[in-house]
Design an enzyme around this catalytic site. Structure first.
Site, mmCIF file in Angstrom:
data_model
loop_
_atom_site.group_PDB
_atom_site.id
_atom_site.type_symbol
_atom_site.label_atom_id
_atom_site.label_comp_id
_atom_site.label_asym_id
_atom_site.label_seq_id
_atom_site.Cartn_x
_atom_site.Cartn_y
_atom_site.Cartn_z
ATOM 1 N N HIS A 1 0.848 -1.196 0.000
ATOM 2 C CA HIS A 1 0.000 0.000 0.000
ATOM 3 C C HIS A 1 0.879 1.239 0.000
ATOM 4 O O HIS A 1 1.796 1.377 0.793
ATOM 5 C CB HIS A 1 -0.919 0.012 1.229
ATOM 6 C CG HIS A 1 -1.931 1.103 1.156
ATOM 7 N ND1 HIS A 1 -3.158 0.936 0.538
ATOM 8 C CD2 HIS A 1 -1.895 2.382 1.569
ATOM 9 C CE1 HIS A 1 -3.815 2.076 0.593
ATOM 10 N NE2 HIS A 1 -3.080 2.970 1.215
ATOM 11 N N ARG B 1 -12.155 15.258 6.038
ATOM 12 C CA ARG B 1 -10.777 15.770 6.104
ATOM 13 C C ARG B 1 -10.417 16.512 4.822
ATOM 14 O O ARG B 1 -9.721 17.528 4.853
ATOM 15 C CB ARG B 1 -9.794 14.600 6.305
ATOM 16 C CG ARG B 1 -9.843 14.026 7.692
ATOM 17 C CD ARG B 1 -9.128 12.702 7.736
ATOM 18 N NE ARG B 1 -7.728 12.787 7.377
ATOM 19 C CZ ARG B 1 -7.026 11.805 6.815
ATOM 20 N NH1 ARG B 1 -7.591 10.636 6.564
ATOM 21 N NH2 ARG B 1 -5.767 11.971 6.501
HETATM 22 N N1 URA Z 1 -4.435 7.351 1.800
HETATM 23 C C1 URA Z 1 -5.481 7.035 2.601
HETATM 24 O O1 URA Z 1 -6.193 6.063 2.360
HETATM 25 N N2 URA Z 1 -5.726 7.823 3.647
HETATM 26 C C2 URA Z 1 -4.981 8.899 3.961
HETATM 27 O O2 URA Z 1 -5.246 9.552 4.947
HETATM 28 C C3 URA Z 1 -3.888 9.223 3.121
HETATM 29 C C4 URA Z 1 -3.631 8.421 2.038
#
Ligand code: URA
Length: 433
Positions: free
Chosen positions: A82, A168
């Site tokens: 990831h 956010r």
């Molecule tokens: N990728 C995500 O899934 N969440 C984050 O906060 C930043 C990058």
């Protein structure tokens, strides 16, 4: 318990208890806590931070907010990779088929573009017919048969992250370590992988801009993943310049195909080899040297490219584009970007390049926007290269000519040219185990 008291405690620098964090996350997912109170708490977390116990509790609350996936139907060890997000980062399209070609299963759930960063799901959808929304049975059967499948995040997985991320995004609270950790690890822990390699990006195109911030982010994610029983490893990789030369969905798939044929750009190919090597190593396939040799072998003998083509076909995509990338639909218009002066490209703002690509149509400005898969940028010169005034340093592609002027202006603003070459910057900064 009252949300007001939780906000006040964090505002004043207190550490929240597990119960308070669960009260917030569960109440917000159920719609009992309004956006304005959730936003206030996010901003308080942004300024006051969270300690490791709070971050772990928030991560587990996000994980537990929805269904957990069950990959027990997959035969063999499952490994995931990831990335924390970057510009031109198409590594999943390369490393997933490499690792699957070597007998380690990759049952991967990926995201769409966020802000200036691209997303694997958008890139895969640039392949005609490719489906990223499969039933669990079909997903598992493809992983068992081919070794790899990549799908989008289901609505039921970590719904707290879906809601919190959207909030956010519009409250300037994305680049905050405990919030990034809980968002990424909350989703990863709700999936059922045995091993996770994190690619933590650092630099102007990443959410964590300094190496120090990125190492700290990596250590916390590794720690939390291990405490949940996963085998974890993180690499801090450079995102102070875009990865490879192509930015934009189908352009990035084409570059991934070139890389699987052994003809990719040096920086991108190197990061892919290192990530795939670490995935195999974590899955216990051998020493680092042995794993690296296996990775190079399946690239050079064409096995990894064939695995990508098989995955594309199994996910209902047109696999002929994998062997003949010229079949990808091309943008109607292109435009050359020329150096504004002579010298060396000493620094680029990778976020600015990502935004320029978005302005060409390769990303979304609103959740409802449709992506133009053929839009994007090919970089002909990168950081460290010498350029002459007027020389073509990039080519832009779009289906609407009116988009070029803003994108070119943004690109030029993001490119610094000076008399002396810049200091060398590593591609891989650190490995956190
Ligand atoms: N990728 C995500 O899934 N969440 C984050 O906060 C930043 C990058």
């Amino acid at each position: 318990m009252r949300m007001y008291d939780i906000i006040k405690k964090k505002r004043d620098g207190g550490a929240l208890s597990e119960q308070e964090i669960h009260f917030f996350v569960d109440g917000y997912v159920r719609g009992e806590i309004p956006d304005y109170q959730a936003s206030a708490l996010l901003m308080a977390i942004y300024y006051q931070g969270m300690d490791l116990d709070e971050t772990r509790a928030l991560t587990f609350a996000v994980r537990d907010s929805g269904v957990k996936l069950d990959f027990s139907g997959v035969d063999g060890l499952r490994v995931d990779k990831h990335s924390t997000g970057g510009v031109g980062d198409k590594t999943s399209l390369v490393v997933a088929p490499i690792v699957a070609s070597l007998g380690v299963k990759v049952a991967k759930m990926s995201g769409r573009g966020l802000g200036h960063t691209g997303g694997t799901i958008d890139k895969l959808e640039a392949i005609p017919g490719f489906q990223t929304d499969l039933s669990e049975e079909e997903f598992i059967s493809i992983v068992n048969e081919i070794g790899v499948a990549i799908v989008g995040q289901s609505k039921e997985l970590a719904p707290a992250d879906k809601k919190l991320y959207a909030l956010r995004d519009v409250t300037a609270t994305v680049d905050c370590t405990p919030l990034i950790v809980s968002s990424i690890m909350g989703k990863k822990l709700a999936a059922d992988d045995d091993c996770i390699v994190l690619d933590v990006k650092t630099g102007s195109g990443a959410f964590a801009k300094t190496v120090e911030e990125s190492v700290n982010l990596a250590k916390i994610m590794v720690d939390i993943g291990k405490s949940a029983g996963k085998k974890m490893l993180a690499l801090i990789t450079d995102m102070d310049r875009p990865l490879g030369a192509n930015i934009g969905n189908s352009l990035e798939v084409i570059e991934a195909i070139d890389t699987l044929k052994g003809n990719g750009p040096k920086d991108f190919a190197e990061v892919c080899v290192v990530l795939a090597t670490n995935m195999l190593y974590l899955a216990g396939k051998g020493s680092m040297e042995e794993c690296e040799a296996m990775v190079k072998q399946v690239i050079s003998d064409g096995t990894a490219l064939n695995t990508l083509a098989k995955m594309v076909k199994a996910q209902h995509g047109d696999d002929s584009v994998i062997y003949n990338p010229e079949l990808f639909e091309r943008a109607k218009f292109s435009c050359e970007v020329r150096a504004e002066k002579s010298g060396y490209i000493t620094k680029v703002d990778a976020e600015g390049y990502g935004t320029a690509s978005l302005m060409l149509g390769a990303g979304r400005n609103t959740k409802e926007d449709k992506i133009d898969y053929s839009a994007g940028i090919i970089l002909l010169k990168k950081t460290g290269d010498k350029v002459e005034k007027g020389e073509v340093i990039a080519k832009m592609y779009a289906n609407d000519e009116a988009r070029f002027s803003g994108a070119v202006a943004r690109f030029n603003l993001s490119t610094e040219i000076n008399d002396n070459p810049p200091a060398e910057r590593p591609l891989i900064f650190e490995r956190v185990e």
